[in-house]
Scaffold this motif. Sequence first.
Motif, PDB file in Angstrom:
ATOM      1  N   UNK A  35      27.128  43.304  36.794  1.00 58.30           N
ATOM      2  CA  UNK A  35      27.984  44.158  35.978  1.00 58.30           C
ATOM      3  C   UNK A  35      29.267  44.532  36.718  1.00 58.30           C
ATOM      4  N   UNK A  36      29.123  44.906  37.977  1.00 53.23           N
ATOM      5  CA  UNK A  36      30.301  45.268  38.771  1.00 53.23           C
ATOM      6  C   UNK A  36      31.208  44.067  39.016  1.00 53.23           C
ATOM      7  N   UNK A  37      30.609  42.891  39.204  1.00 47.79           N
ATOM      8  CA  UNK A  37      31.414  41.682  39.415  1.00 47.79           C
ATOM      9  C   UNK A  37      32.198  41.322  38.160  1.00 47.79           C
ATOM     10  N   UNK A  38      31.565  41.456  37.008  1.00 46.72           N
ATOM     11  CA  UNK A  38      32.284  41.187  35.763  1.00 46.72           C
ATOM     12  C   UNK A  38      33.404  42.200  35.530  1.00 46.72           C
ATOM     13  N   UNK A  39      33.159  43.438  35.902  1.00 49.50           N
ATOM     14  CA  UNK A  39      34.200  44.455  35.797  1.00 49.50           C
ATOM     15  C   UNK A  39      35.368  44.128  36.726  1.00 49.50           C
ATOM     16  N   UNK A  40      35.054  43.692  37.943  1.00 55.74           N
ATOM     17  CA  UNK A  40      36.111  43.321  38.889  1.00 55.74           C
ATOM     18  C   UNK A  40      36.883  42.094  38.413  1.00 55.74           C
ATOM     19  N   UNK A  41      36.187  41.145  37.816  1.00 52.09           N
ATOM     20  CA  UNK A  41      36.869  39.970  37.277  1.00 52.09           C
ATOM     21  C   UNK A  41      37.781  40.334  36.113  1.00 52.09           C
ATOM     22  N   UNK A  43      39.336  43.141  35.787  1.00 49.74           N
ATOM     23  CA  UNK A  43      40.496  43.877  36.313  1.00 49.74           C
ATOM     24  C   UNK A  43      41.440  42.980  37.123  1.00 49.74           C
ATOM     25  N   UNK A  44      40.853  42.042  37.893  1.00 48.89           N
ATOM     26  CA  UNK A  44      41.670  41.167  38.739  1.00 48.89           C
ATOM     27  C   UNK A  44      41.238  39.723  38.578  1.00 48.89           C
ATOM     28  N   UNK A  45      41.684  39.046  37.544  1.00 50.88           N
ATOM     29  CA  UNK A  45      41.257  37.657  37.341  1.00 50.88           C
ATOM     30  C   UNK A  45      41.768  36.699  38.419  1.00 50.88           C
ATOM     31  N   UNK A  46      42.842  37.066  39.104  1.00 51.82           N
ATOM     32  CA  UNK A  46      43.365  36.182  40.155  1.00 51.82           C
ATOM     33  C   UNK A  46      42.474  36.149  41.394  1.00 51.82           C
ATOM     34  N   UNK A  47      41.590  37.114  41.556  1.00 49.06           N
ATOM     35  CA  UNK A  47      40.681  37.160  42.704  1.00 49.06           C
ATOM     36  C   UNK A  47      39.318  36.567  42.358  1.00 49.06           C
ATOM     37  N   UNK A  48      39.291  35.667  41.396  1.00 46.76           N
ATOM     38  CA  UNK A  48      38.025  35.135  40.891  1.00 46.76           C
ATOM     39  C   UNK A  48      37.204  34.437  41.975  1.00 46.76           C
ATOM     40  N   UNK A  49      37.835  33.596  42.775  1.00 51.80           N
ATOM     41  CA  UNK A  49      37.079  32.825  43.772  1.00 51.80           C
ATOM     42  C   UNK A  49      36.398  33.718  44.802  1.00 51.80           C
ATOM     43  N   UNK A  50      37.107  34.691  45.313  1.00 52.51           N
ATOM     44  CA  UNK A  50      36.493  35.557  46.329  1.00 52.51           C
ATOM     45  C   UNK A  50      35.424  36.459  45.715  1.00 52.51           C
ATOM     46  N   UNK A  51      35.640  36.909  44.479  1.00 52.03           N
ATOM     47  CA  UNK A  51      34.637  37.757  43.829  1.00 52.03           C
ATOM     48  C   UNK A  51      33.364  36.968  43.554  1.00 52.03           C
ATOM     49  N   UNK A  52      33.521  35.751  43.048  1.00 49.66           N
ATOM     50  CA  UNK A  52      32.351  34.926  42.736  1.00 49.66           C
ATOM     51  C   UNK A  52      31.590  34.566  44.013  1.00 49.66           C
TER      52      UNK A  52
END
Length: 88
Positions: A35-41, A43-52
């Motif tokens: 849930x938190x990862x989807x929320x972060x994605x 908010x910041x779609x450009x940081x997708x690789x590091x979040x995933x």
Amino acid sequence: MSDMAWFTIFSTVCAALAVAIGMMFPAHAMGRTISQALDALARQPEAEKSIIRTLFIGLAMIESLAIYVLVVVLIILFRNPLLEYLVQ
């Protein structure tokens, strides 16, 4: 019923409860993490690789806790160290 039958029933019930409780908390943590990862994605779609990447590492760590619970319960269930005291 004999002492051995009671001991077997008790250890089986305890093992089932340990697996249920031991899997419940990691499952809850995984849900919150995703849930938190989807929320972060969102908010910041450009940081997708590091979040995933961080998400998958975190999920692997959480899942390892559930696997440790299962291994310990199986060891206690099938090679119970207290069984030696009951047989004597």
